[in-house]
Design a protein around this motif. Sequence first.
Motif, PDB file in Angstrom:
ATOM      1  N   ALA A  72      35.843  12.406  77.350  1.00 29.74           N
ATOM      2  CA  ALA A  72      35.739  11.085  77.978  1.00 29.74           C
ATOM      3  C   ALA A  72      34.454  10.984  78.792  1.00 29.74           C
ATOM      4  CB  ALA A  72      36.959  10.812  78.847  1.00 29.74           C
ATOM      5  N   ARG A  73      34.082  12.048  79.495  1.00 30.33           N
ATOM      6  CA  ARG A  73      32.830  12.056  80.264  1.00 30.33           C
ATOM      7  C   ARG A  73      31.611  11.912  79.364  1.00 30.33           C
ATOM      8  NH1 ARG A  73      35.528  15.944  83.296  1.00 30.33           N
ATOM      9  NH2 ARG A  73      34.560  17.660  82.175  1.00 30.33           N
ATOM     10  N   HIS A  74      31.753  12.315  78.101  1.00 30.01           N
ATOM     11  CA  HIS A  74      30.659  12.175  77.142  1.00 30.01           C
ATOM     12  C   HIS A  74      30.763  10.852  76.377  1.00 30.01           C
ATOM     13  CE1 HIS A  74      30.029  16.435  77.995  1.00 30.01           C
ATOM     14  NE2 HIS A  74      28.796  16.209  77.574  1.00 30.01           N
TER      15      HIS A  74
ATOM     16  N   ILE B 247      47.407  24.942  77.457  1.00 30.86           N
ATOM     17  CA  ILE B 247      47.621  23.508  77.284  1.00 30.86           C
ATOM     18  C   ILE B 247      46.852  22.694  78.328  1.00 30.86           C
ATOM     19  CG2 ILE B 247      49.755  23.396  78.634  1.00 30.86           C
ATOM     20  CD1 ILE B 247      48.978  21.444  75.406  1.00 30.86           C
ATOM     21  N   HIS B 248      46.765  23.167  79.555  1.00 27.49           N
ATOM     22  CA  HIS B 248      46.042  22.389  80.562  1.00 27.49           C
ATOM     23  C   HIS B 248      44.544  22.349  80.266  1.00 27.49           C
ATOM     24  CE1 HIS B 248      45.714  26.465  82.258  1.00 27.49           C
ATOM     25  NE2 HIS B 248      44.598  26.034  82.823  1.00 27.49           N
ATOM     26  N   ASN B 249      44.044  23.334  79.515  1.00 28.69           N
ATOM     27  CA  ASN B 249      42.638  23.300  79.119  1.00 28.69           C
ATOM     28  C   ASN B 249      42.370  22.201  78.090  1.00 28.69           C
ATOM     29  OD1 ASN B 249      43.017  26.724  79.335  1.00 28.69           O
ATOM     30  ND2 ASN B 249      41.597  25.641  80.669  1.00 28.69           N
ATOM     31  N   ILE B 250      43.372  21.886  77.279  1.00 26.89           N
ATOM     32  CA  ILE B 250      43.211  20.790  76.313  1.00 26.89           C
ATOM     33  C   ILE B 250      43.060  19.472  77.062  1.00 26.89           C
ATOM     34  CG2 ILE B 250      44.322  19.488  74.446  1.00 26.89           C
ATOM     35  CD1 ILE B 250      43.173  22.215  73.605  1.00 26.89           C
ATOM     36  N   ASN B 251      43.801  19.307  78.154  1.00 21.03           N
ATOM     37  CA  ASN B 251      43.627  18.109  78.980  1.00 21.03           C
ATOM     38  C   ASN B 251      42.215  18.075  79.557  1.00 21.03           C
ATOM     39  OD1 ASN B 251      46.283  17.356  78.491  1.00 21.03           O
ATOM     40  ND2 ASN B 251      47.046  18.424  80.291  1.00 21.03           N
ATOM     41  N   GLY B 252      41.705  19.208  79.979  1.00 17.99           N
ATOM     42  CA  GLY B 252      40.341  19.286  80.472  1.00 17.99           C
ATOM     43  C   GLY B 252      39.333  18.975  79.375  1.00 17.99           C
ATOM     44  N   PHE B 253      39.632  19.419  78.155  1.00 18.18           N
ATOM     45  CA  PHE B 253      38.770  19.120  77.008  1.00 18.18           C
ATOM     46  C   PHE B 253      38.733  17.615  76.766  1.00 18.18           C
ATOM     47  CE2 PHE B 253      38.446  19.154  72.165  1.00 18.18           C
ATOM     48  CZ  PHE B 253      37.072  19.238  72.156  1.00 18.18           C
TER      49      PHE B 253
END
Length: 100
Positions: A66-68, A55-61
């Motif tokens: 957002a960075r893109h 789940i924390h990887n989805i936040n990173g995704f």
Amino acid sequence: MLRFRQKPLPPEAEKFLVEFGVGKTKNTGNMYRAALHHFYRFLSQSKLDLADMRIHNINGFDEDLARHNLKFVTRRATIGQVHRYLRWLEEKQTLPEGFS
């Protein structure tokens, strides 16, 4: 050098697009293809395997999207499309049930 969007998706992603695309518009198929390209780019850059996602990887995704410069509504749609893909992988027993 190929841009990431020009690189082929993994075979299971292509199969999903074919199966899921039946009866959908071309635009919908293109949106799902773009979402999967974003997702696999994120996995590649993060050096993650699909089975290692948490789940924390989805936040990173989401942060990566957002960075893109994807707008909030587009990020939500992209995450939803990836979620549908993960559920499809569960149905095909490629991922364990309850993964997504």
